[in-house]
Design a protein around this motif. Structure first.
Motif, PDB file in Angstrom:
ATOM      1  N   LYS A 131     -31.427  35.148  19.842  1.00 42.58           N
ATOM      2  CA  LYS A 131     -30.792  36.301  20.484  1.00 42.58           C
ATOM      3  C   LYS A 131     -31.279  37.602  19.849  1.00 42.58           C
ATOM      4  CE  LYS A 131     -27.742  33.815  22.868  1.00 42.58           C
ATOM      5  NZ  LYS A 131     -28.377  32.519  22.517  1.00 42.58           N
ATOM      6  N   GLY A 132     -31.703  38.545  20.676  1.00 40.21           N
ATOM      7  CA  GLY A 132     -32.087  39.879  20.195  1.00 40.21           C
ATOM      8  C   GLY A 132     -30.890  40.824  20.275  1.00 40.21           C
ATOM      9  N   TYR A 133     -31.146  42.032  20.802  1.00 43.54           N
ATOM     10  CA  TYR A 133     -30.060  43.004  20.936  1.00 43.54           C
ATOM     11  C   TYR A 133     -28.879  42.405  21.675  1.00 43.54           C
ATOM     12  CZ  TYR A 133     -33.435  46.678  19.694  1.00 43.54           C
ATOM     13  OH  TYR A 133     -34.357  47.459  19.053  1.00 43.54           O
ATOM     14  N   ALA A 134     -27.679  42.686  21.179  1.00 43.65           N
ATOM     15  CA  ALA A 134     -26.461  42.237  21.849  1.00 43.65           C
ATOM     16  C   ALA A 134     -26.175  43.158  23.035  1.00 43.65           C
ATOM     17  CB  ALA A 134     -25.298  42.264  20.867  1.00 43.65           C
ATOM     18  N   PRO A 135     -25.404  42.667  24.016  1.00 45.15           N
ATOM     19  CA  PRO A 135     -25.002  43.553  25.110  1.00 45.15           C
ATOM     20  C   PRO A 135     -24.206  44.745  24.551  1.00 45.15           C
ATOM     21  CG  PRO A 135     -24.311  41.269  25.515  1.00 45.15           C
ATOM     22  CD  PRO A 135     -24.845  41.316  24.133  1.00 45.15           C
ATOM     23  N   ASP A 136     -24.316  45.891  25.235  1.00 40.26           N
ATOM     24  CA  ASP A 136     -23.705  47.132  24.738  1.00 40.26           C
ATOM     25  C   ASP A 136     -22.254  46.984  24.283  1.00 40.26           C
ATOM     26  OD1 ASP A 136     -25.945  48.651  24.917  1.00 40.26           O
ATOM     27  OD2 ASP A 136     -25.225  50.004  26.476  1.00 40.26           O
ATOM     28  N   LEU A 137     -21.426  46.358  25.095  1.00 40.64           N
ATOM     29  CA  LEU A 137     -19.998  46.267  24.765  1.00 40.64           C
ATOM     30  C   LEU A 137     -19.672  45.093  23.847  1.00 40.64           C
ATOM     31  CD1 LEU A 137     -19.820  48.227  27.218  1.00 40.64           C
ATOM     32  CD2 LEU A 137     -17.711  47.075  27.850  1.00 40.64           C
ATOM     33  N   GLY A 138     -20.640  44.213  23.627  1.00 34.33           N
ATOM     34  CA  GLY A 138     -20.394  42.984  22.881  1.00 34.33           C
ATOM     35  C   GLY A 138     -20.579  41.798  23.807  1.00 34.33           C
ATOM     36  N   TYR A 139     -20.737  40.604  23.244  1.00 35.32           N
ATOM     37  CA  TYR A 139     -20.923  39.405  24.063  1.00 35.32           C
ATOM     38  C   TYR A 139     -19.658  39.104  24.863  1.00 35.32           C
ATOM     39  CZ  TYR A 139     -25.461  38.325  22.126  1.00 35.32           C
ATOM     40  OH  TYR A 139     -26.783  38.384  21.810  1.00 35.32           O
ATOM     41  N   GLU A 140     -19.887  38.670  26.096  1.00 32.00           N
ATOM     42  CA  GLU A 140     -18.761  38.363  26.977  1.00 32.00           C
ATOM     43  C   GLU A 140     -17.875  37.256  26.428  1.00 32.00           C
ATOM     44  OE1 GLU A 140     -20.228  39.268  31.354  1.00 32.00           O
ATOM     45  OE2 GLU A 140     -19.078  37.407  31.270  1.00 32.00           O
ATOM     46  N   PHE A 141     -18.506  36.252  25.769  1.00 32.51           N
ATOM     47  CA  PHE A 141     -17.680  35.140  25.272  1.00 32.51           C
ATOM     48  C   PHE A 141     -16.614  35.653  24.317  1.00 32.51           C
ATOM     49  CE2 PHE A 141     -21.536  35.075  22.461  1.00 32.51           C
ATOM     50  CZ  PHE A 141     -20.928  35.276  21.221  1.00 32.51           C
ATOM     51  N   LEU A 142     -16.963  36.687  23.537  1.00 29.94           N
ATOM     52  CA  LEU A 142     -16.008  37.228  22.572  1.00 29.94           C
ATOM     53  C   LEU A 142     -14.994  38.142  23.263  1.00 29.94           C
ATOM     54  CD1 LEU A 142     -14.948  37.578  19.724  1.00 29.94           C
ATOM     55  CD2 LEU A 142     -16.700  39.325  19.320  1.00 29.94           C
ATOM     56  N   ARG A 143     -15.483  39.000  24.157  1.00 29.93           N
ATOM     57  CA  ARG A 143     -14.559  39.916  24.845  1.00 29.93           C
ATOM     58  C   ARG A 143     -13.564  39.143  25.715  1.00 29.93           C
ATOM     59  NH1 ARG A 143     -17.094  43.154  28.270  1.00 29.93           N
ATOM     60  NH2 ARG A 143     -19.175  42.258  28.078  1.00 29.93           N
ATOM     61  N   ASN A 144     -14.030  38.038  26.316  1.00 31.91           N
ATOM     62  CA  ASN A 144     -13.107  37.201  27.089  1.00 31.91           C
ATOM     63  C   ASN A 144     -12.031  36.592  26.195  1.00 31.91           C
ATOM     64  OD1 ASN A 144     -14.494  37.718  29.435  1.00 31.91           O
ATOM     65  ND2 ASN A 144     -15.709  35.827  29.372  1.00 31.91           N
ATOM     66  N   ALA A 145     -12.450  36.084  25.045  1.00 31.30           N
ATOM     67  CA  ALA A 145     -11.491  35.446  24.129  1.00 31.30           C
ATOM     68  C   ALA A 145     -10.473  36.469  23.630  1.00 31.30           C
ATOM     69  CB  ALA A 145     -12.235  34.817  22.940  1.00 31.30           C
TER      70      ALA A 145
END
Lengths: 404, 404
Positions: free
Chosen positions: B70-84
């Protein structure tokens, strides 16, 4: 009543790479069967080198044991890492930088955008044009740039230093003297470099005028030619006028691990005030250090094994760069960069605008690059491709572009 | 000529915890044989929980393979984490917060200090007194606080809201209306909490006046009592007036891993401008995401196993808190906090100043705490101890203090 920082409202469009990301997502969702090759954003693709993976695992184990668990990192970063940096990146190249002058961080993007905070809001900035958007945007947010001018496509209070094929994409010394001068070599986006003699002229100019050079050396590990400085501190007197930013992102593929550092010499002053204590205070107040396990990964980059492995990785990307450069050149494109940098800077064919060429590449051959105009008005009619793809994708992308 | 940001020169002394660190280092180097017990800085000591260590190892392995790198993370953070996060921290408590309103970061300290940037420089801030120094210092740096006044021991343009034993260390609604209101519950440093009814009064006050509440909920996992809100979004209308900060530092011992997040509701405005796009722009321009492996560690905190393990860890610290509270109380100290928070707030004996008591503890019994006055003038004659030490050290420290 709370109100917003109105300077933010002066920002033009969205952050360049966010806009590209959105365009690509939209295209991909409308064309789910197409294989899009991304040579746009400067993100690496090679996995983290084995010596670094080993260091990460070992640091993770330390975090799981009470006896070796680490909480908050020291303000400037762990000494083991700062020592390795001072020794390998500076002393080994004859630069007198001590570990205490190194501030470890989570990457050069944050440091490059935060550094302006310790300077007066009336300081005048100079940037290359084209340029990595973060330098200007962070100053827009801070209110240092004035209004955007639609005609010049620039902010009124910024000194833009044109980088053109005529000057080899290295700017001339500006006639209006700036307070803060952003320089980036090897350059993003043009892939241009600067000789030690030319950089010394900048250092002399800054010292004469009391300007501070903010030197972004994030791509120094891609330098292959002799006579090209890896650090601005190779120049005489640079400790009196320059701050340097470094990153592990491209050197060792840390874009997803996040590690970088900033060098602020102890004797460096602006208007008679030392800068080191100000940055130390900012670091201590607004930042809590890079994760221990990531700092251990950084340390592993300096081991014998780690150095050999990351050197191989850089060589891999440089071979991609050569492939892109040669492939496009032989197809009749006007091409620059790619020798001491992971970026290839090409002139768009048939006087297309940068975004027109972007759309054409995306829609016709499903290749993503970065429009030169996104980096500034003098980037118009240029286009950036990165060498950070896989070999296979790079070869395929160039084949596709050649057959447009 | 470049000049510095003169607001920095208004900052008082060094950052509190840097000053404590220096005092302790000096004492330790002069007394190398003494065993110093640190209950000063709020740093955890329990190792990272096994389920999280497993997730870290697995994510490290992913980074070492081309197919899963994995390179740069998505701007807001990974979806798996934001969903949790959205599911467990908000929906499960009846708060209507969507994953898109969550911005993953490297910790609450950075977010709390950076948030002021998106507001106008003339916005008036209100802070609790005593308070975590970062809120005020970050506003001093931005020029929002005016000059420091030696007599009141505060900045002239800041609204200080006294937190005293008389008001249960929860401030009264200020008569002069602030634009930005910093609240932190469970509170650092006093360990006080606020009931849902009282917090609703703040929300109503902010909505009525167009103020924005900057709600620091970094210690919410220490709440043990019913009727205490874990999130400000449990209050009606909070999405129209509040930003919330959260941290994995104390919840799961991430002080050395670095992970946190900020919630900005999509509908939240200040002076008619939406705040979400401004913070998104800042995030995209000045930040490059928390490391993938750390975000995977964050996700593991929400697994069944991870939740059980971090709950146990919090319980361990709360037992320490109880031990400190009971031990000092039975020794005749006036003690607060410690029930819904990892902090014990005690009145210094014999009307000693906070720093006098600090020096006495350090020199006589080699225990490090935090002087209450370091958190603001109303912290004078108080002292903070943290429950984040090991059980053994906590017991020994309290024994030593009891025997002064």
């Amino acid at each position: 009543m709370a109100t917003v920082n109105k300077n933010y409202l002066r920002l033009q469009g969205s952050y360049l790479f966010s806009r590209i990301g959105e365009k690509v997502r939209n295209f991909q969702s409308e064309n789910p069967d197409k294989k899009v090759i991304r040579l746009g954003i400067g993100d690496v693709t090679r996995p983290i080198a084995p010596a670094i993976i080993t260091a990460l695992h070992s640091a993770v184990d330390e975090m799981g044991q009470e006896s070796s668990f680490k909480g908050y990192a020291p303000d400037l970063g762990y000494e083991f890492l700062r020592n390795a940096i001072a020794e390998n990146d500076f002393k080994a190249r004859g630069c007198d930088i001590s570990p205490d002058e190194i501030f470890v961080s989570d990457g050069a993007k944050g440091d490059c955008s935060n550094i302006q905070e310790i300077f007066g809001s009336d300081n005048k900035i100079a940037v290359c044009d084209p340029v990595y958007p973060v330098y200007v945007d962070s100053n827009v947010m801070a209110g240092r740039t004035g209004e955007y001018d639609d005609i010049t496509e620039g902010y009124k209070d910024v000194i833009y230093m044109p980088c053109t094929r005529e000057n080899g994409f290295a700017p001339d010394l500006p006639s209006q003297v700036p307070d803060l001068i952003y320089l980036c070599f090897p350059n993003n986006p043009t892939g241009a470099v600067i000789t030690k003699e030319r950089l010394q002229e900048w250092v002399d100019y800054a010292r004469k005028n009391g300007s501070i050079i903010l030197y972004d050396a994030a791509y120094e590990s891609f330098i292959t030619e002799e006579g090209i400085p890896h650090s601005i501190y190779e120049c005489e007197g640079a400790k009196e006028c320059a701050i340097e930013f470094r990153s592990f992102s491209k050197t060792a593929g840390f874009t997803g691990l996040r590690l970088g550092f900033t060098v602020i010499p102890k004797e460096l002053t602006a208007g008679g005030e030392k800068l080191w204590p100000l940055w130390a205070r900012r670091h201590g107040t607004k930042y809590n250090g890079a994760p221990y396990i990531i700092q251990k990964a950084g340390e592993a980059c300096y081991s014998q094994e780690g150095r050999a492995q990351i050197k191989e990785q850089v060589a891999y990307y440089l071979e991609n760069a050569k492939y892109i450069y040669d492939g496009l050149k032989s197809a009749g494109y006007e091409v620059y960069g790619g020798v001491n940098a992971p970026y290839i800077w090409l002139r768009t064919p048939g006087n297309m605008t940068s975004w027109e060429f972007f759309d054409q590449l995306l829609e016709k051959v499903n290749v993503v690059g970065t429009p030169g105009s996104g980096f500034g008005p003098h980037g118009e009619h240029y286009f950036r491709l990165t060498a950070f793809g896989s070999r296979e994708n790079t070869i395929e992308a160039i084949e596709r572009i050649r057959n447009i």
